[in-house]
Design an enzyme around this catalytic site. Sequence first.
Site, PDB file in Angstrom:
ATOM      1  N   GLY A  12       0.838  -1.214   0.000  1.00 59.23           N
ATOM      2  CA  GLY A  12       0.000   0.000   0.000  1.00 59.23           C
ATOM      3  C   GLY A  12       0.862   1.249   0.000  1.00 59.23           C
ATOM      4  N   PHE A  83      -0.325  -2.249   8.825  1.00 63.66           N
ATOM      5  CA  PHE A  83      -0.975  -1.205   8.023  1.00 63.66           C
ATOM      6  C   PHE A  83      -2.307  -1.700   7.450  1.00 63.66           C
ATOM      7  CE2 PHE A  83       2.246   1.993   7.698  1.00 63.66           C
ATOM      8  CZ  PHE A  83       3.480   1.355   7.646  1.00 63.66           C
ATOM      9  N   SER A 127      -4.500   7.013  13.524  1.00 64.80           N
ATOM     10  CA  SER A 127      -4.856   8.212  12.759  1.00 64.80           C
ATOM     11  C   SER A 127      -5.318   9.333  13.674  1.00 64.80           C
ATOM     12  CB  SER A 127      -5.977   7.860  11.771  1.00 64.80           C
ATOM     13  OG  SER A 127      -6.506   9.027  11.171  1.00 64.80           O
ATOM     14  N   TYR A 152     -14.666   4.464   9.595  1.00 67.86           N
ATOM     15  CA  TYR A 152     -13.215   4.256   9.412  1.00 67.86           C
ATOM     16  C   TYR A 152     -12.466   4.805  10.619  1.00 67.86           C
ATOM     17  CZ  TYR A 152      -8.498   5.648   8.491  1.00 67.86           C
ATOM     18  OH  TYR A 152      -7.150   5.866   8.642  1.00 67.86           O
ATOM     19  N   LYS A 156     -10.175   2.922  14.008  1.00 70.32           N
ATOM     20  CA  LYS A 156      -8.842   3.259  14.537  1.00 70.32           C
ATOM     21  C   LYS A 156      -8.925   3.488  16.048  1.00 70.32           C
ATOM     22  CE  LYS A 156      -6.539   3.053  10.738  1.00 70.32           C
ATOM     23  NZ  LYS A 156      -5.548   1.972  10.534  1.00 70.32           N
ATOM     24  N   TYR A 180      -1.209   9.204  12.536  1.00 71.27           N
ATOM     25  CA  TYR A 180      -0.812  10.025  11.390  1.00 71.27           C
ATOM     26  C   TYR A 180      -1.753  11.211  11.244  1.00 71.27           C
ATOM     27  CZ  TYR A 180       0.633   5.291   9.839  1.00 71.27           C
ATOM     28  OH  TYR A 180       1.123   4.016   9.737  1.00 71.27           O
ATOM     29  N   LEU A 203      -7.359  15.015  -0.937  1.00 70.30           N
ATOM     30  CA  LEU A 203      -7.048  16.268  -1.644  1.00 70.30           C
ATOM     31  C   LEU A 203      -5.897  16.162  -2.632  1.00 70.30           C
ATOM     32  CD1 LEU A 203      -7.421  19.342  -2.038  1.00 70.30           C
ATOM     33  CD2 LEU A 203      -5.840  19.668  -0.115  1.00 70.30           C
ATOM     34  N   ARG A 298     -17.976  19.673   2.697  1.00 65.24           N
ATOM     35  CA  ARG A 298     -18.144  18.210   2.672  1.00 65.24           C
ATOM     36  C   ARG A 298     -18.596  17.769   4.057  1.00 65.24           C
ATOM     37  NH1 ARG A 298     -12.996  14.374   1.323  1.00 65.24           N
ATOM     38  NH2 ARG A 298     -12.267  15.278   3.293  1.00 65.24           N
TER      39      ARG A 298
END
Length: 341
Positions: A12, A83, A127, A152, A156, A180, A203, A298
């Site tokens: 990945g 990961f 994250s 999602y 985490k 991260y 983005l 968004r």
Amino acid sequence: MGRQVLVTGGTGYIGSHTVVELQAAGYDVVIIDDLSNSTAEVIDNIEKISGIRPAFEEFNLLNNVQLEAFFEKYSDIDAIIHFAAFKAVGESVAKPLSYYRNNLVSLMNILDCMSKYHVSNLVFSSSCTVYGQPDQLPVTENTPKKDAESPYGNTKAISEEILRDVVQVTPQVNVIALRYFNPIGAHPTSLIGELPRGVPGNLVPFITQTAAGIRQQLSVFGDDYDTPDGSNIRDYINVVDLAKAHVIAIDRLINKTNAERFEFFNIGTGKGVSVLEVVHTFEEATGVKLNYKIVDRRPGDVVKIYADTTIANTVLGWKAETSLAETLLSAWNWEKSVRNL
Ligand code: WQD
């Protein structure tokens, strides 16, 4: 024989860059990946960069029979970097069960095998979404976690709780979670980088695909937020700098210099940058004019978040080094190499 590290999700985006840095640091790497969001060509390109072909086993971590067979075959694993997970925020809202099953059961299968096969060290890919929209900025490791903005992000947060609870009752297991912020950019060789399937949600790949003419126009999701230029603020971290943080975390666990058996670190630059600043920095760094328009916000977007990196800098001994301009240029060079531009 160097120290052997299992990298799940190693073909990945962040995984492949981490494999390259692990090899540069003298580690032997074996990858498990089901290629659901990457291709085996990444293995060839890792070898082109490092001169070393990592061992590779193709299967999904939900299959614990195959996972146990893996540990029977590779009996000298010193550490694991995990990961492998689904990571598309929007998709997770549409398919929550597949995200909870894939991301949580995979982790639990890995933890079961760590106990059964006496693997002591795990670095977990976490994250900044665990912080939700923080009340104060910059975010430290002690900033209260908040409800995640998506299934999602919730996987985490729940994964970190699972790790904390398992470490409590499993003395030989040591874990470092790296939280991260926003990973961007590509390897300087342009041989590996981010390759989102379908329309990019993030983005920077959308910017590079717009610059390459693959996308008509970039939509900037709102410029009426409470920020200097009205667009959202994030902490964009160069993917190679991020990969190096994983090597330092692995060193820390293998050398047993971790202070606690469950540690977590914010991996960011410490600098908040707006969407429009990214757009303008991209144009200046590449000389490419971007076609973009301001559209509605968004749903679920956090207004601003960026890291306090004091702990990562002082305790982990890691610091982001690459500028936003250089990182955006690396993303553009990667896009051009993928599209043969
Ligand atoms: C960044 C900013 C958008 C696309 C997510 C996950 C996070 C991590 C990174 C996995 C936001 C704006 C975006 C576009 C835009 N993923 N934007 N137009 O949402 O901060 O974080 O990806 O680890 O966990 O939550 O990243 O790149 O989607 O958005 O204006 O076409 O760019 O509104 O402000 P995000 P992003």
